[in-house]
Design a protein around this motif. Structure first.
Motif, PDB file in Angstrom:
ATOM      1  N   ASP A 124       0.829  -1.210   0.000  1.00  0.00           N
ATOM      2  CA  ASP A 124       0.000   0.000   0.000  1.00  0.00           C
ATOM      3  C   ASP A 124       0.860   1.256   0.000  1.00  0.00           C
ATOM      4  O   ASP A 124       0.562   2.230  -0.708  1.00  0.00           O
ATOM      5  CB  ASP A 124      -0.930   0.015   1.226  1.00  0.00           C
ATOM      6  N   GLU A 175      -1.354 -13.213  -3.925  1.00  0.00           N
ATOM      7  CA  GLU A 175      -1.339 -13.162  -5.388  1.00  0.00           C
ATOM      8  C   GLU A 175      -2.459 -12.306  -5.955  1.00  0.00           C
ATOM      9  O   GLU A 175      -2.277 -11.588  -6.940  1.00  0.00           O
ATOM     10  CB  GLU A 175      -1.402 -14.581  -5.954  1.00  0.00           C
ATOM     11  N   GLU A 176      -3.638 -12.370  -5.353  1.00  0.00           N
ATOM     12  CA  GLU A 176      -4.768 -11.573  -5.842  1.00  0.00           C
ATOM     13  C   GLU A 176      -4.474 -10.082  -5.717  1.00  0.00           C
ATOM     14  O   GLU A 176      -4.750  -9.303  -6.633  1.00  0.00           O
ATOM     15  CB  GLU A 176      -6.036 -11.921  -5.065  1.00  0.00           C
ATOM     16  N   PHE A 177      -3.873  -9.674  -4.606  1.00  0.00           N
ATOM     17  CA  PHE A 177      -3.539  -8.266  -4.407  1.00  0.00           C
ATOM     18  C   PHE A 177      -2.471  -7.807  -5.404  1.00  0.00           C
ATOM     19  O   PHE A 177      -2.523  -6.683  -5.902  1.00  0.00           O
ATOM     20  CB  PHE A 177      -3.040  -8.041  -2.978  1.00  0.00           C
ATOM     21  N   GLN A 229      -1.949  -9.006  -8.459  1.00  0.00           N
ATOM     22  CA  GLN A 229      -2.573  -8.852  -9.769  1.00  0.00           C
ATOM     23  C   GLN A 229      -3.370  -7.553  -9.851  1.00  0.00           C
ATOM     24  O   GLN A 229      -3.325  -6.836 -10.860  1.00  0.00           O
ATOM     25  CB  GLN A 229      -3.469 -10.057 -10.064  1.00  0.00           C
ATOM     26  N   GLN A 230      -4.090  -7.241  -8.803  1.00  0.00           N
ATOM     27  CA  GLN A 230      -4.890  -6.017  -8.787  1.00  0.00           C
ATOM     28  C   GLN A 230      -4.008  -4.775  -8.798  1.00  0.00           C
ATOM     29  O   GLN A 230      -4.392  -3.730  -9.347  1.00  0.00           O
ATOM     30  CB  GLN A 230      -5.795  -5.997  -7.546  1.00  0.00           C
ATOM     31  N   ALA A 231      -2.818  -4.888  -8.230  1.00  0.00           N
ATOM     32  CA  ALA A 231      -1.914  -3.735  -8.133  1.00  0.00           C
ATOM     33  C   ALA A 231      -1.226  -3.418  -9.447  1.00  0.00           C
ATOM     34  O   ALA A 231      -0.627  -2.359  -9.599  1.00  0.00           O
ATOM     35  CB  ALA A 231      -0.877  -3.986  -7.049  1.00  0.00           C
ATOM     36  N   ASN A 232      -1.239  -4.354 -10.390  1.00  0.00           N
ATOM     37  CA  ASN A 232      -0.619  -4.150 -11.699  1.00  0.00           C
ATOM     38  C   ASN A 232       0.882  -3.942 -11.593  1.00  0.00           C
ATOM     39  O   ASN A 232       1.468  -3.108 -12.283  1.00  0.00           O
ATOM     40  CB  ASN A 232      -1.266  -2.970 -12.431  1.00  0.00           C
ATOM     41  N   HIS A 243       3.104   2.154 -11.879  1.00  0.00           N
ATOM     42  CA  HIS A 243       2.915   0.888 -11.175  1.00  0.00           C
ATOM     43  C   HIS A 243       3.350  -0.313 -12.003  1.00  0.00           C
ATOM     44  O   HIS A 243       3.920  -1.275 -11.478  1.00  0.00           O
ATOM     45  CB  HIS A 243       1.453   0.730 -10.741  1.00  0.00           C
ATOM     46  N   GLU A 244       3.100  -0.284 -13.304  1.00  0.00           N
ATOM     47  CA  GLU A 244       3.473  -1.421 -14.140  1.00  0.00           C
ATOM     48  C   GLU A 244       4.986  -1.568 -14.291  1.00  0.00           C
ATOM     49  O   GLU A 244       5.469  -2.618 -14.729  1.00  0.00           O
ATOM     50  CB  GLU A 244       2.824  -1.289 -15.518  1.00  0.00           C
TER      51      GLU A 244
END
Length: 253
Positions: free
Chosen positions: A206, A233-235, A237-240, A217-218
């Motif tokens: 965060d 892992e889900e976080f 992926q969402q964070a890019n 971010h990428e």
């Protein structure tokens, strides 16, 4: 530029090895930090101590410097066809850290009439100071107190005119380190210390996402993270963002 992550984990990792890297820059190999897992991770990645041309030390926590003494001695006591062919280890270090690093090494290397400089050649860079490795520019920047209060540390920027990366090393206070000032149009990657749990010495996901503008971010490559990464892992992926993985080679042209 070819980057081999020897390890990507934190100090107490059991599976990911310490956050150390091999950067292949033309014909030269740069080792970034030398933690205590180096003796295993280097061999598993297909390298030998004698392959390394330069080693950069960011700070003196054991997961970044604990394997340096062995590396230095293994290179010095190098034998070829039965003959002693000593190899001095070239160590790149920020000027603030030099005396502390030399003192640490002297406790074991200053023996039998020899001193640290018999084993090592220090390349001391001032803040924002640069050197060339092949045709790549290597520039250090000061992050003292931004990892832990009282801890001397540094990160670096590495690359060419139109293709560079920023390497934060261990960091917590992102704004204090002013990391964004080292990012420009040539930046293709930000190798960023990221903890996926609350941490007093490492930036959380965060904190990282809030610090960097969304369009960057990428370009973030998360490193020095927890062993239990599958829980997050889900976080991720969402964070890019990108996740650096042990042994998975990264290349930039």
């Amino acid at each position: 530029m070819k980057i081999t992550p020897l390890g990507v984990g934190g100090a107490f990792t059991k599976t990911n090895y310490h956050n150390n890297y091999i950067f292949q820059l033309g014909e030269k190999l740069l080792l970034v930090d030398a933690g205590t897992t180096l003796r295993t991770s280097l061999t598993e990645a297909g390298y030998r101590y004698t392959d390394i041309d330069f080693v950069y030390i960011s700070h003196l926590h054991f997961d970044h410097v604990g394997g340096l003494e062995e590396m230095i001695l293994q290179r010095y006591w190098n034998f070829e066809n039965g003959h002693h062919v000593p190899l001095k280890t070239k160590i790149i270090v920020h000027e603030k850290l030099f005396h502390s690093l030399r003192t640490l090494l002297s406790q074991s290397l200053n023996t039998n009439g020899q001193v640290v400089e018999d084993f090592c050649q220090f390349v001391i860079l001032k803040n924002e100071g640069s050197m060339f490795i092949e045709d790549y520019t290597f520039t250090v920047f000061d992050t003292t107190n931004a990892h832990q209060e009282g801890m001397i540390s540094s990160g670096f920027k590495l690359g060419r005119k139109d293709n560079s990366l920023v390497y934060t090393s261990d960091i917590k206070r992102l704004e204090q380190a002013n990391l964004i000032s080292h990012v420009d149009d040539s930046t293709v990657a930000i190798f960023q210390d990221v903890s996926f749990t609350t941490n007093g010495a490492h930036a959380t996901l965060d904190e990282v996402l809030n610090y960097y503008p969304a369009q960057l971010h990428e370009k973030i490559y998360a490193m020095h993270y927890n062993d239990n990464i599958t829980e997050f892992e889900e976080f991720i992926q969402q964070a890019n963002i990108q996740l650096v993985k042990r042994g998975k080679i990264i290349e930039f042209k």
